[in-house]
Structures are given as C-alpha cells and as structure tokens.
Write an enzyme that holds these catalytic residues in place. Structure first.
Site, short mmCIF file in Angstrom:
data_model
loop_
_atom_site.label_atom_id
_atom_site.label_comp_id
_atom_site.label_asym_id
_atom_site.label_seq_id
_atom_site.Cartn_x
_atom_site.Cartn_y
_atom_site.Cartn_z
N CYS A 1 -5.10 -8.96 3.86
CA CYS A 1 -4.45 -9.09 1.70
C CYS A 1 -3.11 -8.62 2.70
O CYS A 1 -2.49 -8.23 1.61
CB CYS A 1 -5.47 -7.89 1.63
SG CYS A 1 -6.29 -9.11 0.79
N PHE A 2 -2.63 -8.13 3.44
CA PHE A 2 -1.34 -8.03 3.63
C PHE A 2 -1.13 -6.37 3.58
O PHE A 2 -0.04 -6.47 2.70
CB PHE A 2 -0.71 -9.21 3.98
CG PHE A 2 -1.38 -10.74 3.81
CD1 PHE A 2 -1.09 -11.39 5.38
CD2 PHE A 2 -1.48 -11.12 2.16
CE1 PHE A 2 -2.00 -12.05 5.26
CE2 PHE A 2 -2.27 -12.45 3.11
CZ PHE A 2 -2.41 -13.01 4.13
N CYS A 3 -1.88 -5.74 2.92
CA CYS A 3 -1.37 -4.23 2.35
C CYS A 3 -1.05 -4.42 1.62
O CYS A 3 -0.19 -3.93 0.80
CB CYS A 3 0.33 -3.12 3.46
SG CYS A 3 -1.46 -3.28 5.14
N ASN A 4 -1.80 -5.83 0.59
CA ASN A 4 -1.32 -6.04 -0.31
C ASN A 4 -2.55 -5.71 -1.25
O ASN A 4 -2.65 -7.04 -1.63
CB ASN A 4 -0.32 -6.54 -0.59
CG ASN A 4 0.69 -6.80 -2.14
OD1 ASN A 4 -0.18 -6.66 -3.10
ND2 ASN A 4 1.68 -7.09 -1.93
N THR B 1 0.51 -1.26 0.04
CA THR B 1 0.22 -0.51 0.18
C THR B 1 1.16 1.23 0.52
O THR B 1 0.53 2.15 -0.63
CB THR B 1 -0.92 0.25 1.18
OG1 THR B 1 -1.82 -1.14 1.01
CG2 THR B 1 -1.68 0.85 1.08
#
Length: 831
Positions: free
Chosen positions: A375-378, A106
């Site tokens: 979503c793991f900042c992705n 992100t």
C-alpha cells in the site's frame, strides 16, 4: 541486467555523482561547521552555497524561503507538527484545525498524533470533497478571524501518480477553497517529496508555507537527508522548545535562560547537520543538470514512458475479452501536468480475479525487474482505489496482515497492489522489458486455480498507437519508438499449454474421508508405511547440502544445521539470491574429528573447528537474518580469504554464538506442549523443512513438459533444500498434517513454505532457470507453497535424539484443513 522500476521509492544514483563527490572529499578537508577554523569555515560556506542552490532549483530566493535541513521528509513533517502555532480546544478564541488529504503518506497522517497531544482536532478530507468545497467559502464577516489552521496535501500522490492542483495553495490561503468550514487563517503544507523527483516546482508562483522534500528521491544519493522549505512569512510564528547544539546564541546551564540564533535555519537544525551529505547535494544538482538538461525535460521524458506503458497495459486482453490488469488511476495519462510517472495496478486472471501482488513481485524478480508492492505507506489511497472500508482494514489486521508483509490476498480480496515508476535514467527498453514480462507470464502462460489439468488457453493483445516521444540524450527528444508487432504478439493469439491437475474421483473421496479422521493410519491403501528417505543439513546457510543417513537432533534442529553464514563487508547475510555460486561450496561435518570441512572446485579444502571460538581473538557481532537478531562471531581471516577468493568479492564466514539464541514463539495446536520459546539457528522460519517425494514427482511431470532437457528427481529434491524428505503415498498430503512423529521425536507442523527464486537455481551448477518458480505458481493455483515447516520441542534427555533414514513417519491430521500462513512478514525460502 536489472530493470529498476521503483524510482518513486528511491531513484538511482549516477556514477558521475559519486566520482565528483569523492574527488571533492579527496581535495578538501571539511571540519565541523560550528567552529571558526579554516576547515570549519569551508564547510559552513559550502553548506550555505547548497542552501542557495536548493532555492535556485525551486525558482525562489532566500528573501522568501529558508532551507532547514532534516534527516528526511518525515522529520520535516514532524518538525512542522511540533512547531506550528496551534491554538488548542478550550481557549477563548476559536481553536485550530489540522486538515489533510486522505491520499497522503503515512508521515503526513502521523502528524495528527502530535496535534492530538496538543488538543487540536484533525480533519481528514477526501479529494472529491475538497473539489466540491469551493462552494463552502467562508462568509466575509468571519474572514477576520486569525486562528491558524494547517492544510496538508501531496503535490503528487505516491500511490497513483495523480498530481493535485498547485492552484489549491493560493485558493486555500485566500479562502476561495475551504478544507473545512471554520473561520481562521489557513496555511498550506505541500508534501512535495514524490512530485519533485520528476517535475519542476516553481515556488515563485506557488508559494506554499511549508515544503518538505527528500533528496534521495531526486538524486539517489545521499540518503537520510531531507529539508523543510519554510516561507519566511510564517517562520517567526513557529514555536520551538528544544534547543540542540548550534541553535543557541547563548544559554545558561544553571538557570532557565536561552537565546536562539537569529538565522531561522540554525534555530531549527538541532545538533551538527550531516554536512558531508549536504556537500554531496551540490554535485547532485550539477550532475542532474548536466545529464538531463533540467526538470522540465525529466518531466516530459518520464511521463512519455508512463504514458506508453499505461496505453499498452490498459489494452492487454485475454481471449474472452477480460483485461489482464486493473489500473488504479484518476487520469487517462494524457497530460503530464495532472499525471506523474507512476502506474499502480493489480494483475488479473481470465475470470477477473486478482493475482496477489506478492506472486507478481516474485515473478518479476525472475526477470530481474524490481517493482514495489503493498500500500506504499498510503492507506488512504489504497482504500479509495481498492474499495476497502475501514472495517476491511481492521479485519485484515486481525487476520495477521500488517503493512509491508507479503499477505496479498485475504478472502480473495487484495490487500495492496503493484506499483511501477520511472526516473530520469529510465529507458524505453525498461518499459519494453516490463511489458514483455507481463505478456510472457500472462499472455503466453496462464496460471489457473486448479493445479495440473492440461488445457490450452488462447489470449490476445490489441495493437496500440504510440504517439509519444522520449529521451535519447540530455538535450534531444527523439520521436516515437515502439515495441515491434512480433514482440507484442502482432495482434494474434498466443497459445500455451497450462497444467491443471485434479485428483481422480476415488482419490478425492479418499482425501475427504481422511480429513474427517483425527489420525492418519500407519499403513495406507497400498500397504506401505510413510518413511524418511533422505536427511540433509546445511551447515553454512545457502551453501550446499550435506546428506546423512543418521544424525543427532539438538535444541535448534539438526545438529550444526545452518550454524554458519557468509556475510559481505558490511556484515549483511549473503544468500544464493545474491550469489548463486554459494551452492557450489560443499561443507561437511566430521563429528569424530570435530571439524567442518569446506570444499569447492578449484579451491584447496579448509577446515573449521566445531568447538566454539569465543576467546579474545573472536570478533563478536550482532547480525540480522530475516528480521531475527542473532549473536555471531567471526571465523577468522583464513576462512574470509577463502570465501572472498571463491566468490570474487570481500566476504567473511561468521557463526552463531550460543550465548544468545534466536527464539520465536508459535501458536500451538493439537495439545503439543509448547515451551516459552523455541530456539532457532540461522534459518529463516523454522527448525526443519519437510518435503514429500510424491509431491516432487507430481511437480516433476508438470515442469518436465516445459523443459528441453530431462529432469532428474534428485535435482528437484536438491532445489527445494529440505532437511527431511519422506515418501508419502499421496502428493501434497503433508499440508493437511498438524503433527508428525518420527521415532521418538514429535514435531509440530508450523505451516507451508512459500518458495522464492532459490528453487530456480541448479544446485549442481549454480545456473538459474526461472521456469521452476513459474511452473510451481501455475501448478499450485498461483501460490508458490511447497513443503512444510516443522518445529520440535527440546529434549529433556541428556542423550541427543537421532533422526534416521528409514524411520517410520506417523502423521496426525488437522481438525481444520485450512493452512495458516507463517507469521513472519519476510519472504520465506529454504536458504
């Protein structure tokens, strides 16, 4: 007893690092480096030594690169976006482009917010598109254009662990590889935060222009410190407008005059750097080398663990041949140069349906396994691997799902996944523990969607050849070790009994008929009304229940319910998740004497006044409870000493202050007049929690079949920590209610309570038994809902309403029987 598998999020720090750092601080005095005193000069020189150590770690020198300290990798990326020499649209020369790989964090994608404000276009590029773009080489006649463009990509995907080619750096800069077909000079930003935590990076060979990093991903400590490594060839082109303390060689306050310092690092490090944290980095590098022998060994060790785990996971099958997990990967985990120590996956049931990541995480916590979910900042990688379109993401947002919450399935489709990742201190036993957890919860105990119907499911595991090596110490690689045949099921089927329940046909028809009615009749088929059987309040959050037969209702729920809580030395709320022994603390309220008496075995009883102590001696503070900010005050040294002695750790008792109430707003149904805000005490989600004895009895039958010792109904009731217990004829019918009336009180049903691991704690002994949450999940079709939240409007009367045992309960059914999830992203528990 913890198996930590989120090293890609933050690795763990070794004790020797902390000792070396604190010994350093004990033996030296470090002053602000922006001075010429002896202590200041010591700080400045130490910082410069650390810069050198960082460059040495990445196989480069100060002749080629400069280390600019930032608050983290995100701040480093923001600095690049703000200072890069962009040429905006609308000028005479060609404009700049900011290109980024869609498989980016992100913080990289967020750079486009700054570039957009500068009138610079952003171009997202999918990994496959970049590989194909080698055919799009810019014509020679256009290669003389000097317009600066920036291309950013991760050295390692934080989602899947895919390592993208470092050769892209030179290929893009030379024009051999074109992120987008436009003339100009390309510069490369290599997001190395995930990569350098477990792999060596040689900047002498792969000379990216910008390399942002976060040190806690390498050392675990200190946090909140990162750096931007800048190629000295691009550094003079960077444009900086703001100047903070330490960056100016000279400036005037009354005129627009400013002259920056010559040092690139000092020019961009606004204010005083976090110099003690920077000093800690020196010890981080020392300890890392001493414990591991270097990054290449870390790379081989962590990959070996990931390769082994991937191999076993990918071969686990149900009896019908369906896979147990779906792994999201671009590689087959055969080469550490293209795959990092990250495994991303979702767990499936026998029918291939995804089991929500939130449920997997809850189950993992019962085994003391720490994983990462979401979503793991992705989002870009999440979309690619989970097959989600842009419209899907937007629909999920409209359905209430936001990044970081626990809404894991929408319309049966996953909103995220589960990620495990290994660090240099990870062991082969960690991998074994994780695999045993998957086997124990999937290959021995099968969750199904229809609750409580007896069935026997046979599942199998396939043998796996293990041909990897792993670390046994810093300088020695030991040959393969593997999970034994017994531990992996020895290639034989593993059987278990799984409870799945369906109501008899007559009951099913009765339920379907009742749903069509707007109100549930007072008397049911058996002629018995629904009544309140028990009332509990919990004066101190997460401590024992106080049972009453009649109790006044205030504006926040039951009077004095969860008005106090225990906090640690940093003021953070302590619950039974961290301290199960809290359930052994027994508070009781004496309304006549206006005191709360606190008792525990082996301790002298103490009392706390019910009158608010907000005098000068009270310490007012602001605390957070499940994301809610609450105003509190400290209850003094005597109670702090009592709790510290009983729990064996420094802690204090604090109480919510009336001068600032915790208010929330809830969507209204069925015409219940909603105030602008509803006041809460120190609860997680709502004023009241209601459970049904019939639901408890049905769950009791399911759990008792799995336990050796008989299970008492009272014990189960205590585990679910409700305020109101009722006796309705049918199990789980409370989930179909929109409102209920009890005496003169009218309540709105807010939604179901999603249970956490606290129900696994015996409220009489403090002992854990993970069977309870697993059984609840299996019984309820992979959900852990049990009980419903209630809210009621503040009374307009000057006399408090009373809630009494034996009172009749009059429910009103929902028009739409679909149960809405609570709006908070926090995990719900009855605390």
């Amino acid at each position: 007893g913890i198996t930590y598998l989120d090293h890609a999020g933050s690795t763990l720090f070794p004790e020797s690092l902390l000792k070396a750092f604190t010994d350093d601080l004990r033996n030296n005095v470090y002053g602000n480096p922006h001075s010429q005193s002896i202590s200041s000069k010591l700080t400045y020189d130490t910082i410069e030594h650390v810069r050198y150590r960082i460059l040495q770690h990445f196989h480069t020198t100060s002749e080629d690169y400069t280390v600019i300290f930032t608050s983290g990798c995100t701040a480093a990326l923001k600095l690049v976006a703000e200072t890069f020499p962009w040429i905006p649209e609308g000028t005479k020369q060609p404009s700049s482009r900011f290109c980024y790989l869609t498989d980016s964090h992100t913080s990289v994608v967020g750079m486009r917010g700054i570039t957009a404000s500068m009138n610079v276009l952003s171009v997202p590029v999918k990994p496959k598109e970049l590989l194909l773009s080698e055919k799009k080489r810019i014509p020679t006649e256009e290669q003389n254009c000097t317009t600066p463009h920036l291309f950013s990509y991760p050295a390692q995907s934080n989602f899947s662990g895919t390592k993208y080619p470092l050769s892209w750096i030179q290929d893009v800069k030379s024009g051999k590889l074109c992120p987008t077909k436009i003339p100009g000079k390309w510069f490369v930003l290599l997001d190395a935060a995930s990569y350098v935590s477990s792999s060596p990076l040689d900047l002498g060979v792969h000379q990216a222009d910008f390399i942002p990093i976060s040190f806690y991903k390498i050392f675990g400590f200190p946090t909140g410190l990162g750096a931007l490594l800048v190629n000295n060839r691009i550094a003079p082109l960077l444009r900086k407008t703001y100047f903070g303390g330490g960056t100016a060689a000279a400036y005037l306050a009354g005129e627009d005059f400013y002259f920056p310092k010559k040092s690139i690092a000092e020019r961009f490090e606004d204010g005083t750097v976090s110099f003690l944290d920077i000093i800690a980095l020196k010890h981080g590098f020392d300890v890392l080398e001493k414990l591991t022998g270097g990054m290449e060994k870390i790379k081989q060790h962590t990959f070996a663990l990931a390769h082994y785990t991937y191999t076993v996971l990918s071969t686990l099958k149900y009896a019908n041949g369906a896979p147990v997990v779906r792994i999201y990967s671009d590689t087959d985990f055969s080469n550490p140069d293209v795959q990092g120590p990250i495994i991303n996956f979702n767990v499936l049931d026998e029918n291939g349906e995804v089991i929500g990541f939130s449920q997997v995480e809850k189950m993992a916590s019962l085994y003391n396994i720490h994983v990462r979910t979401g979503c793991f900042c992705n989002t870009g990688a999440c979309q690619i691997h989970l097959g989600m379109s842009n419209e899907d993401i937007q629909r999920n947002l409209q359905a209430g799902h936001v990044c970081g919450d626990d809404i894991d399935l929408i319309d049966g489709r996953p909103t995220g996944s589960v990620r495990i990742s290994f660090g240099y201190m990870s062991s082969f036993e960690d991998a074994q523990t994780f695999l045993k957890f998957i086997i124990a919860t999937r290959l021995s105990k099968s969750d199904t969607e229809i609750p409580f119907q007896s069935s026997v499911t046979k599942l199998t595991t396939e043998s796996v050849r293990d041909d990897h090596t792993y670390f046994s110490n810093a300088n020695k690689l030991s040959p393969r070790t593997h999970i034994s045949d017994i531990e992996l099921g020895n290639n034989s089927s593993v059987t278990m009994k799984t409870g799945n329940w369906q109501p008899p046909e007559s009951e099913s028809e009765s339920i379907r008929a009742a749903v069509s009615e707007t109100a549930v009749p007072t008397c049911r088929r058996d002629g018995n009304p629904i009544t309140v059987t028990n009332i509990y309040l919990y004066p101190i959050k997460s401590c024992s229940a106080f049972e009453v037969t009649e109790w006044p209702v205030g504006n926040q729920g039951l009077l004095y319910d969860r008005n106090w809580m225990v906090v640690n030395q940093n003021g953070v709320c302590v619950t039974q998740k961290q301290e199960p022994r809290l359930c052994l603390v027994n508070p009781s309220i004496d309304l006549k004497q206006k005191i709360m008496v606190i008792q525990a075995e082996g301790m002298d009883a103490i009392s706390v006044s019910l009158e608010e102590n907000i005098g000068k001696e009270a310490v007012i503070c602001e605390s957070k409870v499940c994301s809610h900010r609450v105003k509190t005050y400290d209850c003094g040294e005597r109670t702090a000493g009592w709790f510290s002695m009983f729990l064996g750790r420094p802690c204090r008792l604090i109480r919510q202050s009336r001068d600032r109430k915790n208010s929330v707003q809830h969507k209204n149904t069925k015409g219940l007049t909603c105030a602008t805000s509803i006041s809460l005490s120190l609860v997680n989600e709502a004023q009241y929690l209601l459970i049904n004895v019939a639901s408890i009895l049905q769950l009791k039958e399911h759990i008792s079949a799995r336990l050796e010792d008989p299970l008492e109904i009272e014990e189960l009731i205590q585990r679910f920590r409700a305020n109101i217990v009722i006796s309705a004829p049918e199990s789980f019918e409370e989930e179909e209610w929109a409102e209920i009336s009890i005496g003169a009180l009218r309540f709105q049903v807010v939604g179901p309570c999603s249970r956490c691991q606290i129900i696994c704690i015996d409220q009489q002994s403090g002992e854990r038994n993970k069977e309870f949450l697993q059984s609840l999940s299996a019984a309820r079709g992979r959900k852990t809902n049990f009980g419903v939240y209630l809210m009621n409007q503040p009374s307009c009367s000057s006399f408090p309403n009373m809630l009494s045992v034996g009172s009749q309960v009059l429910p009103v059914l929902k028009e739409n029987t679909e149960i809405q999830r609570p709006t908070s992203s926090e995990e719900k528990c009855s605390g």
